[in-house]
Design an enzyme around this catalytic site. Structure first.
Site, PDB file in Angstrom:
ATOM      1  N   ASP A 188      83.584 121.002  11.984  1.00  0.00           N
ATOM      2  CA  ASP A 188      84.141 122.012  11.244  1.00  0.00           C
ATOM      3  C   ASP A 188      83.806 121.625   9.699  1.00  0.00           C
ATOM      4  O   ASP A 188      83.502 120.722   9.387  1.00  0.00           O
ATOM      5  CB  ASP A 188      85.687 121.870  11.074  1.00  0.00           C
ATOM      6  CG  ASP A 188      86.541 122.967  10.393  1.00  0.00           C
ATOM      7  OD1 ASP A 188      85.795 124.134  10.379  1.00  0.00           O
ATOM      8  OD2 ASP A 188      87.822 122.794  10.158  1.00  0.00           O
ATOM      9  N   ASN A 240      86.586 132.783  17.179  1.00  0.00           N
ATOM     10  CA  ASN A 240      85.444 132.896  16.418  1.00  0.00           C
ATOM     11  C   ASN A 240      84.998 134.386  16.488  1.00  0.00           C
ATOM     12  O   ASN A 240      84.297 135.053  15.676  1.00  0.00           O
ATOM     13  CB  ASN A 240      84.429 131.987  16.754  1.00  0.00           C
ATOM     14  CG  ASN A 240      84.836 130.619  16.124  1.00  0.00           C
ATOM     15  OD1 ASN A 240      84.396 129.483  16.757  1.00  0.00           O
ATOM     16  ND2 ASN A 240      85.567 130.461  15.076  1.00  0.00           N
TER      17      ASN A 240
END
Ligand code: FPP
Length: 247
Positions: free
Chosen positions: A21, A69
């Site tokens: 991330d 996503n």
């Protein structure tokens, strides 16, 4: 910063999972587009894969693209898919040279056909490699995985091929995307966020969690060693008492 020599080589986790991330924030800090962060994230992927193979990790699972996503801007999704195709294309030789097998978990049918084709080719080419398995979680989410496992189990019961009394934890393991892969002992998340984000919820029941402030494009092997040193300093009790563990 930890070094390779700080590791207890007899206690390297067999399976490490990583939530990569912070690519977007890394790019933003430099006034660049988010995709610049993803491109630089590939360097961290390469270094982490290489280091894991070197120290004897057997499975490395990277959360590369979640089901959620797909809700990102179309431009970013397309750029990520293109990056994925070009990276797999470029790195298959490195995987072969290092005896690393590629595998995926997730709803890969939902990936663009070019991406799926490239992936299947690399999986086929590397299928006999035995030093380490690199698992890419693509279009993956735990809730998707558990739902499809329950659906398949229910179908077996409906057909009379499985009795409800026969359903055990092992039955569920067999229907998950990770069937045959041991649970991760260590889960690393970068970028300072303390969340699991729908990743391997069943499999991390007893994993050690490690969070670092480092943004993914800055993550290097020394950061991996640091995470493993932290893992090696912990007492894993699996519900038992400390006295039982040391006895
Ligand atoms: C999270 O950062 C990262 C991703 C959603 C994609 C990860 C992809 C790569 C590292 C490149 C390709 C990978 C492989 C395996 C070839 P973010 O965009 O959520 O960052 P932010 O939280 O700062 O916005």
């Amino acid at each position: 910063m930890a070094q390779k020599t700080d590791l207890v080589i007899e206690n390297i986790p067999k399976h490490i999972a990583v939530i990569m991330d912070g690519n977007g924030r890394w790019a933003k800090k430099q006034g660049k587009l988010r995709i610049f962060g993803h491109e630089n994230g590939v360097k961290a992927v390469r270094d982490t894969v290489e280091a894991c193979a070197e120290i004897g990790v057997e499975y490395l699972t990277l959360y590369a693209f979640s089901t959620e996503n797909w809700n990102r801007p179309k431009f970013e999704i397309n750029a990520l898919m293109t990056l994925l195709v070009s990276t797999i294309n470029k790195e298959t030789k490195t995987l072969m040279d290092n005896n690393i097998r590629l595998a995926t978990i997730g709803d890969t049918d939902s990936l663009p056909s070019k991406c799926k084709k490239e992936l299947l080719e690399a999986i086929e080419k590397t299928k006999n490699n035995s030093r380490m398995t690199l698992v890419l979680a693509l279009s993956y989410s735990s809730k998707w995985e558990i739902t499809q496992a329950i659906t398949k189990i229910a179908e077996q019961v409906k057909k009379g091929q499985l009795a409800t009394e026969q359903i055990t934890e092992d039955t569920i393991n067999q229907y998950l995307a990770t069937a045959g892969i041991p649970d991760p002992e260590l889960l690393i998340r970068t970028s300072g966020e303390h969340r699991i984000s729908n990743f391997l919820l069943w499999q991390i029941a007893y994993s050690e969690l490690y969070f670092t402030e480092k943004l993914w494009p800055d993550f290097r092997r020394e950061d991996l060693y640091e995470a493993i040193v932290s893992f090696q300093q912990r007492e894993r009790r699996f519900g038992k008492t400390s006295e039982q563990i040391s006895a």
